[in-house]
Scaffold this motif. Structure first.
Motif: not given
Length: 136
Positions: A116-123
């Protein structure tokens, strides 16, 4: 207990060949699919359209009228929102992770937090790269 066929999952928009670009929604979709739990996915929803004002939102359908489980439960009540809430709810219903040890559950939680913390910046990047956000 929740049956295996009466869940609706409300998420944001899809993109990049993912069921949803929001990391929490993607995590819930992956969780449900990994445990082979049937659900109906409703995309392009706004958080403000859900009763809890948060996505992902998992709804359970009310039991058939007249059944003992139906007493005092309105139709299509929001069960829970957010990845952690959905995960906790499914665990409490013994639909997921029921045979894991405490150490294995801790590892699952740590892995979910890392993803979750790694993918969150994608948005955020997706919003920055979307030309529609820069039109006059």
């Amino acid at each position: 207990a929740l049956s295996r066929v009466d869940m609706d999952l409300y998420c944001g928009t899809a993109g990049w060949a993912l069921p949803c670009v929001d990391p929490l929604c993607t995590a819930v979709v992956a969780l449900l699919r990994a445990h082979d739990l049937p659900f109906t996915l409703h995309l392009n929803q706004a958080a403000s359209m859900t009763a809890l004002h948060e996505l992902p939102a998992l709804y359970e359908h009310a039991p058939p009228p007249g059944s003992s489980a139906a007493r005092g439960k309105p139709a299509n009540t929001p069960t829970i929102a957010g990845f952690g809430g959905v995960q906790s709810f499914l665990r409490s219903q013994r639909l997921i992770d029921w045979s894991l040890t405490r150490a294995q559950l801790a590892e699952c939680d740590a892995f979910c937090a890392l993803i979750t913390s790694s993918i969150a910046p994608l948005e955020l990047y997706e919003r920055m790269l979307n030309d529609a956000n820069y039109l006059d």
